[in-house]
Every structure is written in C-alpha cells, then in structure tokens.
Design an enzyme around this catalytic site. Sequence first.
Site, PDB file in Angstrom:
ATOM      1  N   GLU A 130      51.176 123.007 -18.851  1.00 46.67           N
ATOM      2  CA  GLU A 130      51.623 121.745 -18.250  1.00 46.67           C
ATOM      3  C   GLU A 130      51.581 120.626 -19.289  1.00 46.67           C
ATOM      4  O   GLU A 130      52.465 119.773 -19.333  1.00 46.67           O
ATOM      5  CB  GLU A 130      50.712 121.363 -17.065  1.00 46.67           C
ATOM      6  CG  GLU A 130      50.923 122.200 -15.837  1.00 46.67           C
ATOM      7  CD  GLU A 130      52.293 121.992 -15.202  1.00 46.67           C
ATOM      8  OE1 GLU A 130      53.304 122.141 -15.910  1.00 46.67           O
ATOM      9  OE2 GLU A 130      52.365 121.705 -14.006  1.00 46.67           O
ATOM     10  N   THR A 185      59.176 114.908 -16.143  1.00 49.07           N
ATOM     11  CA  THR A 185      57.864 114.603 -15.542  1.00 49.07           C
ATOM     12  C   THR A 185      57.158 113.505 -16.341  1.00 49.07           C
ATOM     13  O   THR A 185      56.552 112.600 -15.769  1.00 49.07           O
ATOM     14  CB  THR A 185      56.999 115.879 -15.459  1.00 49.07           C
ATOM     15  OG1 THR A 185      57.706 116.832 -14.670  1.00 49.07           O
ATOM     16  CG2 THR A 185      55.655 115.619 -14.810  1.00 49.07           C
TER      17      THR A 185
HETATM   18  N1  HSE Z   1      51.382 115.522  -9.876  1.00 49.16           N
HETATM   19  C1  HSE Z   1      52.413 115.693 -10.859  1.00 49.16           C
HETATM   20  C2  HSE Z   1      53.253 114.432 -10.895  1.00 49.16           C
HETATM   21  C3  HSE Z   1      53.260 116.867 -10.487  1.00 49.16           C
HETATM   22  O1  HSE Z   1      53.647 113.971  -9.820  1.00 49.16           O
HETATM   23  O2  HSE Z   1      53.509 113.904 -11.981  1.00 49.16           O
HETATM   24  C4  HSE Z   1      54.403 117.102 -11.429  1.00 49.16           C
HETATM   25  O3  HSE Z   1      55.149 118.213 -10.967  1.00 49.16           O
END
Ligand code: HSE
Length: 313
Positions: A130, A185
């Site tokens: 991640e 993201t």
């Molecule tokens: N919690 C993370 C975000 C998940 O919202 O940035 C990303 O898939």
Amino acid sequence: MMKRIVVEASASSANLGSGFDVFVIGLNDPRDSIELLALESQESEVNLNYKNGYVIPGIDATAAGAVAKAVTNQFNLKYKIIVTINNRIPIGVGLGSSAASSVATAVAMNRIFDLGLSDEMLLSVAVEGEYAASGARHYDNIAGSLQGGFRIVHQRPLNTVGFPPPLGMTIVVVTPEIKLPNRKTEYARSLLPKQVNLDKMTKNISSATRVVAGFAKGDIAMIGSGLEDSVVEPARKVMIPWFDQVRDSALQVGAAGVFISGAGPSIAAVVDGLKIDPGRVQSAMAKCFADHGISAKGFITTVGGGARIVEEQ
Ligand code: HSE
C-alpha cells in the site's frame, strides 16, 4: 528446487463513510490471484509480471513487488521470486486492487517459506505494498482483503476486530468512467483537511458507532444510517461529479446508505437484499450518472472475501 503457489485475495471497500482508515468490508467479488514461483538462488531477486499485460511502473512502485522484496529482505531469503498477477479487480477505482495483490503475495510468501506469520504480521508486511502504491501505510483495505467480512482496524498496536455481515446485506458498486490523476489515492488523501472541528468529530463518532452497533445487532438500516461522513467525503466528492445526486438516487430506491468506496471514484450502496432489489439500486445510480453524461459500470456483490490458497506444489 522450485516451489509454486497460487493465492487469491478479494476486493474491498474501505472507510464506510465515517470510518476513514479504520473500517473496511471484504467483497466476495472480484478477486485477484497471484502465482508465486520461488527458485533457490545465490542472490535474492524479485520479478513481476501481469497476466493481462498491464505496464509495470517498477518493482518498488508496484504493490506485490514491494511486498515480495520486503519479505525477502526481512527474512534474508536467497531465492529468485517470480510473481505473476492475474488482475481481475479494476485498478485505481477504490476497490483495493493494490491491497489484494499485496495480501496475496504476503500470504504466498508466508506459506511457501513456512514463515509462521500471524495475521498482524501479514498485515504489517502487506502494508508495504500500500505504501508503494499510495505513499501511505493504511491498513483498511489489506485487512478486508486478508480477513474478509467487516473489519475495524486498530493501528497501534496493530490488530483488527471483525463482524460477519447481517443476512441479506448486499453491496452495489458503481464506478463512473472519469479521468483521475495518476496515483489517485495519494491525490485523494492530499484533499483531506489537516484539522477537524469538534462538531464534525462528534458527528463522525456518532455515525461510526452506529455502523459498529449495526453490525453487532445485524441491523442493515442502522449500518446504512452510520455511513454519513462529515469529514472525508465532503472534501473528496469534488473528484466525483454528481456524487450527491447519485447517492440520493440510490437512497430514493431504498438503499440503506451510500459511501465512497475507499478513495473512489467507485460509489458503494448498502442494500438489504431481502427487502430491496439491488439491481434497481444499481440501475438508478448508473442512470443518474448517464443523465449527466457520464458512463458508469456496476456490479452487485456481498460482504465476505478474504485470502485463500488455491494451489500449491
Ligand atoms: N482509507 C484509504 C483512503 C483507503 O481513503 O485513503 C484507500 O483505498
């Protein structure tokens, strides 16, 4: 000597509105799988392929590669590792595709080298994927992808608590076809406020606790009512044209609640499939996008998922 293993890990929808970086649901579909080959070697080496021909942006920037390298380094494994990703989860749309390949790789390495890693250790290894993909170590998607069901992530010390879904809980996912920045993201996280006022914090605690209470009681309507988020979604919805209208269209035909799936742009609706036809919810959401000139794809699934070993030799 060569070892081979195939592991599947599921898509996931993180946040559930009020639970930014804490809540996640594993989805029964779609799933990614990875095949990992390990050949004894004088050196440590990691190679990565995609079965369906995606361009690889470099081992370190690729989730599965980052995980394989992290485990190789941590355990000083002298192997040539070849990871082939069979990617069925759409990339970059908020369904945890990087988490699924990270988790599948961590589970494969753990099994093939008999490392004895606990779930928490697998999460702390998989999170390196991640980090490579989004620049942040968030554990929600990897918890959903590894453990399935509804998970609540506690980061320090790292552990998760889970609930199975209520009977009939159905998830409708609709993804608008819109152009988003590279490393979406990371961009979506850059939109977030650095500080939160007390009123919004109180509202979010109220919402989040309703989600947890809803899972504990098996009450889909209560879960739906807790998806309301006063902090993250208001900042992020600029990325998703007509988000409010699409959410309202789902609620009007009976969805219990709606949230941005992870960092978006997919939108997830929670539906009580014993009372409401999820197909109607999907059509209403897709029609709302279409009415505003945006194509959207959708699917219907249930809460579950998790990782599993499919083949090993
Ligand atoms: N919690 C993370 C975000 C998940 O919202 O940035 C990303 O898939």
